[in-house]
Design a protein around this motif. Structure first.
Motif, PDB file in Angstrom:
ATOM      1  N   ASN A 387       0.851  -1.171   0.000  1.00  0.00           N
ATOM      2  CA  ASN A 387       0.000   0.000   0.000  1.00  0.00           C
ATOM      3  C   ASN A 387       0.897   1.236   0.000  1.00  0.00           C
ATOM      4  N   ARG A 388       0.744   2.063  -1.023  1.00  0.00           N
ATOM      5  CA  ARG A 388       1.678   3.166  -1.245  1.00  0.00           C
ATOM      6  C   ARG A 388       1.711   4.145  -0.067  1.00  0.00           C
ATOM      7  N   ILE A 389       0.535   4.535   0.383  1.00  0.00           N
ATOM      8  CA  ILE A 389       0.453   5.525   1.462  1.00  0.00           C
ATOM      9  C   ILE A 389       1.132   4.988   2.730  1.00  0.00           C
ATOM     10  N   GLN A 390       0.871   3.676   3.008  1.00  0.00           N
ATOM     11  CA  GLN A 390       1.431   3.111   4.245  1.00  0.00           C
ATOM     12  C   GLN A 390       2.952   2.990   4.169  1.00  0.00           C
ATOM     13  N   VAL A 391       3.454   2.632   2.973  1.00  0.00           N
ATOM     14  CA  VAL A 391       4.909   2.535   2.802  1.00  0.00           C
ATOM     15  C   VAL A 391       5.525   3.913   3.016  1.00  0.00           C
ATOM     16  N   GLN A 392       4.888   4.924   2.469  1.00  0.00           N
ATOM     17  CA  GLN A 392       5.378   6.307   2.634  1.00  0.00           C
ATOM     18  C   GLN A 392       5.406   6.695   4.095  1.00  0.00           C
ATOM     19  N   LYS A 393       4.322   6.337   4.777  1.00  0.00           N
ATOM     20  CA  LYS A 393       4.211   6.694   6.187  1.00  0.00           C
ATOM     21  C   LYS A 393       5.379   6.122   6.988  1.00  0.00           C
ATOM     22  N   VAL A 394       5.719   4.852   6.722  1.00  0.00           N
ATOM     23  CA  VAL A 394       6.822   4.204   7.443  1.00  0.00           C
ATOM     24  C   VAL A 394       8.128   4.942   7.131  1.00  0.00           C
ATOM     25  N   LEU A 395       8.358   5.192   5.857  1.00  0.00           N
ATOM     26  CA  LEU A 395       9.628   5.834   5.469  1.00  0.00           C
ATOM     27  C   LEU A 395       9.729   7.247   6.043  1.00  0.00           C
ATOM     28  N   VAL A 396       8.627   8.003   5.968  1.00  0.00           N
ATOM     29  CA  VAL A 396       8.655   9.375   6.487  1.00  0.00           C
ATOM     30  C   VAL A 396       8.917   9.359   7.995  1.00  0.00           C
ATOM     31  N   ASN A 397       8.275   8.407   8.687  1.00  0.00           N
ATOM     32  CA  ASN A 397       8.502   8.282  10.133  1.00  0.00           C
ATOM     33  C   ASN A 397       9.967   8.031  10.448  1.00  0.00           C
ATOM     34  N   LEU A 398      10.592   7.146   9.676  1.00  0.00           N
ATOM     35  CA  LEU A 398      12.004   6.820   9.916  1.00  0.00           C
ATOM     36  C   LEU A 398      12.873   8.047   9.666  1.00  0.00           C
ATOM     37  N   LEU A 399      12.525   8.782   8.611  1.00  0.00           N
ATOM     38  CA  LEU A 399      13.304   9.979   8.281  1.00  0.00           C
ATOM     39  C   LEU A 399      13.143  11.043   9.364  1.00  0.00           C
ATOM     40  N   ARG A 400      11.910  11.244   9.807  1.00  0.00           N
ATOM     41  CA  ARG A 400      11.641  12.229  10.865  1.00  0.00           C
ATOM     42  C   ARG A 400      12.454  11.916  12.105  1.00  0.00           C
ATOM     43  N   ASN A 401      12.397  10.622  12.528  1.00  0.00           N
ATOM     44  CA  ASN A 401      13.138  10.215  13.726  1.00  0.00           C
ATOM     45  C   ASN A 401      14.640  10.454  13.537  1.00  0.00           C
ATOM     46  N   ALA A 402      15.103  10.157  12.313  1.00  0.00           N
ATOM     47  CA  ALA A 402      16.534  10.321  12.037  1.00  0.00           C
ATOM     48  C   ALA A 402      16.928  11.790  12.165  1.00  0.00           C
ATOM     49  N   VAL A 403      16.104  12.671  11.560  1.00  0.00           N
ATOM     50  CA  VAL A 403      16.416  14.108  11.629  1.00  0.00           C
ATOM     51  C   VAL A 403      16.356  14.577  13.069  1.00  0.00           C
ATOM     52  N   GLU A 404      15.326  14.129  13.804  1.00  0.00           N
ATOM     53  CA  GLU A 404      15.193  14.557  15.203  1.00  0.00           C
ATOM     54  C   GLU A 404      16.389  14.103  16.034  1.00  0.00           C
ATOM     55  N   ALA A 405      16.879  12.882  15.741  1.00  0.00           N
ATOM     56  CA  ALA A 405      18.033  12.358  16.505  1.00  0.00           C
ATOM     57  C   ALA A 405      19.276  13.200  16.207  1.00  0.00           C
ATOM     58  N   MET A 406      19.390  13.653  14.956  1.00  0.00           N
ATOM     59  CA  MET A 406      20.571  14.454  14.608  1.00  0.00           C
ATOM     60  C   MET A 406      20.447  15.858  15.178  1.00  0.00           C
ATOM     61  N   ARG A 407      19.201  16.379  15.184  1.00  0.00           N
ATOM     62  CA  ARG A 407      18.989  17.686  15.822  1.00  0.00           C
ATOM     63  C   ARG A 407      19.333  17.557  17.304  1.00  0.00           C
ATOM     64  N   GLY A 408      18.843  16.469  17.905  1.00  0.00           N
ATOM     65  CA  GLY A 408      19.063  16.251  19.339  1.00  0.00           C
ATOM     66  C   GLY A 408      20.545  16.152  19.658  1.00  0.00           C
ATOM     67  N   ALA A 409      21.322  15.574  18.730  1.00  0.00           N
ATOM     68  CA  ALA A 409      22.764  15.400  18.966  1.00  0.00           C
ATOM     69  C   ALA A 409      23.527  16.679  18.621  1.00  0.00           C
ATOM     70  N   GLY A 410      22.771  17.673  18.169  1.00  0.00           N
ATOM     71  CA  GLY A 410      23.394  18.944  17.818  1.00  0.00           C
ATOM     72  C   GLY A 410      24.203  18.870  16.543  1.00  0.00           C
ATOM     73  N   ILE A 411      23.903  17.921  15.671  1.00  0.00           N
ATOM     74  CA  ILE A 411      24.642  17.829  14.417  1.00  0.00           C
ATOM     75  C   ILE A 411      23.667  17.774  13.232  1.00  0.00           C
ATOM     76  N   PRO A 412      22.800  18.798  13.113  1.00  0.00           N
ATOM     77  CA  PRO A 412      21.914  18.779  11.952  1.00  0.00           C
ATOM     78  C   PRO A 412      22.728  18.835  10.671  1.00  0.00           C
ATOM     79  N   ASN A 413      22.092  18.522   9.583  1.00  0.00           N
ATOM     80  CA  ASN A 413      22.746  18.495   8.268  1.00  0.00           C
ATOM     81  C   ASN A 413      23.757  17.370   8.108  1.00  0.00           C
ATOM     82  N   SER A 414      23.787  16.460   9.073  1.00  0.00           N
ATOM     83  CA  SER A 414      24.650  15.292   8.887  1.00  0.00           C
ATOM     84  C   SER A 414      23.973  14.340   7.899  1.00  0.00           C
ATOM     85  N   ALA A 415      24.623  13.233   7.673  1.00  0.00           N
ATOM     86  CA  ALA A 415      24.160  12.356   6.595  1.00  0.00           C
ATOM     87  C   ALA A 415      23.086  11.371   7.048  1.00  0.00           C
ATOM     88  N   ILE A 416      22.106  11.198   6.163  1.00  0.00           N
ATOM     89  CA  ILE A 416      21.178  10.076   6.304  1.00  0.00           C
ATOM     90  C   ILE A 416      21.390   9.238   5.047  1.00  0.00           C
TER      91      ILE A 416
END
Ligand code: ADP
Length: 498
Positions: A387-416
């Motif tokens: 299901n396209r929407i659900q696959v997107q939802k999972v991927l977006v969630n993973l990306l969001r968490n990744a960005v938040e973790a990098m923001r939290g570590a004080g290293i935004p703009n690092s690599a995903i």
């Protein structure tokens, strides 16, 4: 006319008899023994003839036998021996054989003989023994199961019962009672149950037994007892004449069942509460993001009104943002509800590389843009079925968490790094999202998929729980690579289209 048996002599006739027979003279000595007797007592004819009959009786009975023998000769008549007592004959090898014995006097002119016939008592004995054993077994079983027995004479309307049955009915005397009285002790609401069971059982067409479960009213207290009865109806000329059955007190069992039911209802209600709480959190998770955006846009709009003196273009952009986010919130909710309602999953053939690129765009559009993207895509990947929407939802969630973790570590703009490849072992499309954030310690890693687990101040803790459920609903899996630091690495698989 010649006599038909003139050629048959006495000895042949005697020998042909199926029962063992001895002919004994007035001194108590055997003078003839037929084949059956020789076989039974294990003597040859020569050996047995001349023996005193007492030699064929076990030693313990021998002494009295002389007296019995004299008594018989004084009053000779055809009769059985022993007045129904168990009798035994003694074989040559010393075996004691259970027998019934018939005595018949045969008078000749010179003297009196006795014909002794042995009927093997084994069969009778065995049958009696078997009956005794089975009665004993029945008694023990009845006692063990605490069964009461009743016998209802349908024609006379009288119930005969045993002590246990009276006890169940709260009666003192085990004398038979009228059916009307018998039924009056049954709970009024359950009398119909008995009637229905009875009607079924007495109908010869049904060939059914009697089976009923009902309550008995205790005469001295409010307590009721549950009784279960089973029985069998006997018929004469097509008419039911008797119902014989057993009754058992099942009150404790009923209590146990009730407790179990209550427990089950309680568990169900707790479960429902949990589901409700999870659903509410999932909804909150979906709304959190757009609401935060709407709030931000609204602030901009207000600011534009206050500070820049009705700057229409800024105002317009802010309001458009509000509208878009409000619509997104609606769509999210709609999709979530569709998922929770567990309707049929609508799947389509997806190019997973495209789906990944689309998810990256959505994440960026949602304000999660401060990362350096490394895309490692396998070219000519087979299409997946999901299901396209659900696959997107999972991927977006993973990306969001990744960005938040990098923001939290004080290293935004690092690599995903997002890798898409064919996992040959699993025969699945395999997507890996690897960030450079603060990563997860062992304790956190164990709990990330638990609903409500969050380490973020404004987190809800439903993102990964929902994502895993979505991955699994699509036939794939979602897991965290253990002990991988710095950063976190999540794996997501999806099945290929057939
Ligand atoms: P939320 O984001 O609301 O906290 P999630 O279920 O998405 O809920 O995540 C649960 C927890 O998992 C987070 O609070 C965080 O502690 C941890 N987590 C998830 N993704 C990452 C990541 N990429 N790096 C580090 N920790 C993460």
């Amino acid at each position: 006319m010649a006599h038909p048996f003139k050629d048959v002599n006495f000895e042949e006739l005697f020998d042909a008899a199926a029962d063992a027979m001895l002919l004994v003279d007035s001194t108590g000595h055997v003078i003839q023994a037929n084949s059956a007797a020789q076989q039974l007592l294990e003597y040859s004819k020569k050996e047995i003839c001349g023996l005193e009959v007492e030699a064929l009786i076990p030693a313990s009975f021998r002494n009295y036998h002389h007296q019995h023998r004299s008594a018989f000769f004084e009053k000779p008549e055809k009769r059985s021996m022993g007045n129904g007592k168990d009798l035994f004959a003694l074989s040559k090898s010393g075996k004691e054989l259970a027998v019934s014995i018939g005595l018949s006097p045969i008078k000749t002119q010179q003297q009196l003989f006795i014909l002794i016939t042995f009927y093997s008592a084994d069969k009778r004995h065995n049958a009696e023994q078997a009956l005794r054993t089975s009665e004993e077994r029945l008694r023990i079983a009845k006692q063990a199961a605490n069964l009461g027995v009743f016998d209802y004479d349908i024609q006379l309307n009288i119930v005969h019962w045993d002590e246990r049955m009276c006890e169940l009915w709260g009666e003192k005397s085990s004398e038979s009672i009228k059916y009307k009285k018998f039924i009056s002790t049954v709970h009024p609401n359950d009398r119909a149950v008995i009637q229905v069971a009875m009607d079924r059982a007495i109908n010869p067409a049904n060939n059914d037994g009697f089976l009923a479960e009902f309550r008995i009213l205790s005469p001295n207290s409010d307590a009721e007892r549950w009784v279960t009865t089973t029985g069998r109806v006997y018929f004469e000329d097509g008419h039911a004449t008797r119902l014989v059955g057993v009754a058992q007190d099942v009150t404790e069992l009923k209590k146990l069942e009730k407790n179990l039911q209550e427990q089950r209802a309680e568990t169900e209600s707790v479960f429902k509460q949990q589901v409700a709480a999870q659903t509410a959190s999932a909804i909150a998770h979906e709304l959190n993001q757009p609401l935060a955006a709407i709030s931000a846009y609204s602030e901009v709009a207000l600011h534009a009104l206050n500070e820049f003196g009705h700057n229409p273009s800024t105002l317009k952009r802010a309001l458009e943002g509000c509208v878009a986010q409000a619509q997104r919130a609606g769509t999210n909710l709609h999709e979530l509800l569709a998922f929770l309602q567990a309707g049929e999953l609508i799947t389509e053939r997806l190019d997973i590389n495209d789906a990944v690129k689309e998810a990256v765009n959505i994440a960026r559009r949602d304000g999660y843009k401060e990362f350096a993207l490394k895309l490692k895509l396998e070219q000519n990947m087979s299409t997946v079925l999901a299901n396209r929407i659900q696959v997107q939802k999972v991927l977006v969630n993973l990306l969001r968490n990744a960005v938040e973790a990098m923001r939290g570590a004080g290293i935004p703009n690092s690599a995903i790094t997002i890798t898409v490849r064919t996992n040959k072992d699993m025969n699945m499309a395999h997507i890996t999202v690897q960030d450079s954030g603060y990563g997860l310690d062992t304790e956190t890693a164990k709990r990330v998929f638990e609903p409500f687990f969050t380490t973020k101040p404004t987190g809800i803790g439903m993102g990964l729980a929902v994502s895993r459920a979505l991955a699994e609903a699509n036939g794939g899996q979602l897991w965290l690579e253990p002990n991988k630091r710095p950063g976190a690495t999540f794996h997501f698989t999806l099945p290929f289209a057939p």
